[in-house]
Design a protein around this motif. Structure first.
Motif, PDB file in Angstrom:
ATOM      1  N   UNK A  73       0.945  -1.281  -0.096  1.00 31.94           N
ATOM      2  CA  UNK A  73       0.022  -0.126   0.042  1.00 31.94           C
ATOM      3  C   UNK A  73       0.977   1.354  -0.068  1.00 31.94           C
ATOM      4  N   UNK A  74       1.888   1.142   0.719  1.00 26.57           N
ATOM      5  CA  UNK A  74       2.468   2.318   0.804  1.00 26.57           C
ATOM      6  C   UNK A  74       3.911   2.544  -0.307  1.00 26.57           C
ATOM      7  N   UNK A  75       4.458   1.436  -0.816  1.00 27.29           N
ATOM      8  CA  UNK A  75       5.518   1.645  -1.497  1.00 27.29           C
ATOM      9  C   UNK A  75       5.142   1.031  -3.168  1.00 27.29           C
ATOM     10  N   UNK A  76       3.993   0.307  -3.330  1.00 31.54           N
ATOM     11  CA  UNK A  76       3.926   0.176  -4.700  1.00 31.54           C
ATOM     12  C   UNK A  76       4.654  -1.304  -4.925  1.00 31.54           C
ATOM     13  N   UNK A  77       4.799  -1.583  -6.081  1.00 34.54           N
ATOM     14  CA  UNK A  77       5.371  -3.049  -6.308  1.00 34.54           C
ATOM     15  C   UNK A  77       6.643  -3.140  -7.164  1.00 34.54           C
ATOM     16  N   UNK A  78       7.285  -1.846  -7.260  1.00 29.06           N
ATOM     17  CA  UNK A  78       8.555  -1.782  -7.867  1.00 29.06           C
ATOM     18  C   UNK A  78       9.520  -2.075  -6.846  1.00 29.06           C
ATOM     19  N   UNK A  79      10.731  -2.566  -7.033  1.00 29.41           N
ATOM     20  CA  UNK A  79      11.805  -2.775  -6.091  1.00 29.41           C
ATOM     21  C   UNK A  79      12.321  -1.794  -5.361  1.00 29.41           C
ATOM     22  N   UNK A  80      12.653  -1.809  -4.030  1.00 29.68           N
ATOM     23  CA  UNK A  80      12.900  -0.692  -3.083  1.00 29.68           C
ATOM     24  C   UNK A  80      13.851  -1.689  -2.155  1.00 29.68           C
ATOM     25  N   UNK A  81      14.666  -2.683  -2.208  1.00 31.30           N
ATOM     26  CA  UNK A  81      15.528  -3.478  -1.597  1.00 31.30           C
ATOM     27  C   UNK A  81      15.904  -2.714  -0.077  1.00 31.30           C
ATOM     28  N   UNK A  82      16.678  -1.798  -0.168  1.00 33.21           N
ATOM     29  CA  UNK A  82      17.106  -1.044   0.898  1.00 33.21           C
ATOM     30  C   UNK A  82      15.914  -0.701   2.079  1.00 33.21           C
TER      31      UNK A  82
END
Length: 287
Positions: free
Chosen positions: A82-91
């Motif tokens: 919900x807060x970050x969407x589905x794209x990679x944000x590994x860190x």
């Protein structure tokens, strides 16, 4: 022109190296051999195949506890999507999941779990120790890499290589996060609290860790099983059985208490879902 002296010298070096390898394989064993020779997970397991493992009825109770973590994982991950969407944000995901994973149980609850581990240790058999030792050695990475290798054999090379790399990345994330949380929570492994549980391990006076919450084996197992099952759902029961065997072995040999396994399974479920959704656009499971 031939130079017999040099050929003989080179031949002597080759024989010496082969002799050393033979000593490592025969006297020390395949695990030490793997440390000196660059081998794959497939090579290592072929060199040291598994003994008879634990009966299904023995591991099924811990398997049910592992399966129960899926509902909590879906609920927690819904907040991330919900807060970050589905794209990679590994860190960012690593920082978030370290904040989000519930902590270990109370001291009273953990003390009761230590007594369970002590009771189980009193019933160990030589066959059980052989099974647990093999699972401890190969269950953190190699069995999962071998499973991915088997899947990749049926795929175009580029696709198979990409999935192998993604699984490696997921396993590294699982290890790093579990290690970071272990350092934070400082929950001593059962054999540190009661050194009689593992006479083969040296425990120094005042030692706190190896830290056991959450279990690295359980984290890796859940992350790998989630990832692998998405691409081979017909193998899901096999992967779950493998995960259960590995998790049970860690309690059997006093490396963990059951809540360490639960925490690791929950963490691994979250990491596995993260990789599938952010890399493969899988629809997040309903919370």
């Amino acid at each position: 022109m031939r130079r017999p002296g040099n050929r003989g010298g080179r031949r002597y070096v080759v024989v010496a190296v082969l002799a050393l390898v033979a000593i490592l394989v025969g006297a020390v064993g395949p695990l030490a051999y793997g440390a000196f020779v660059d081998t794959s997970a497939k090579d290592r397991i072929e060199a040291d195949p598994p003994p008879a493992l634990f009966p299904d009825a023995t591991v099924s109770p811990i398997g049910r506890k592992i399966d129960a973590q899926a509902t909590t994982a879906r609920t927690l991950m819904a907040t991330w999507w919900r807060d970050h969407g589905r794209t990679p944000h590994d860190a960012q995901f690593v920082a978030w999941v370290e904040r989000t994973l519930p902590g270990p149980p109370s001291r009273t609850e953990r003390s009761a779990e230590i007594r369970q581990v002590q009771s189980l240790a009193a019933r160990r058999t030589s066959a059980g120790v052989r099974a647990a030792t093999w699972l401890e050695a190969y269950g953190k990475k190699d069995v999962w890499k071998l499973a991915m290798h088997d899947q990749a054999e049926m795929l175009p090379r580029a696709v198979g290589d990409r999935r192998k790399q993604e699984l490696d990345t997921a396993l590294k994330m699982a290890k790093n996060v579990a290690d970071a949380l272990g350092t934070r929570y400082q929950q001593s492994a059962p054999y540190v609290i009661d050194p009689s549980l593992r006479p083969d391990h040296t425990v120094t006076k005042g030692q706190v860790c190896p830290c056991s919450y959450p279990s690295r084996h359980a984290t890796a197992g859940a992350a790998a099983r989630t990832y692998l099952s998405f691409f081979a759902p017909h193998r899901d029961s096999d992967y779950r059985w493998t995960e259960d065997e590995i998790a049970y072995s860690r309690v059997y040999m006093a490396g963990h208490v059951p809540s360490d396994i639960d925490g690791g399974a929950l963490l691994g479920d979250m990491i596995g879902e993260y990789f599938l959704v952010s890399r493969h656009h899988m629809t997040p499971p309903a919370a």
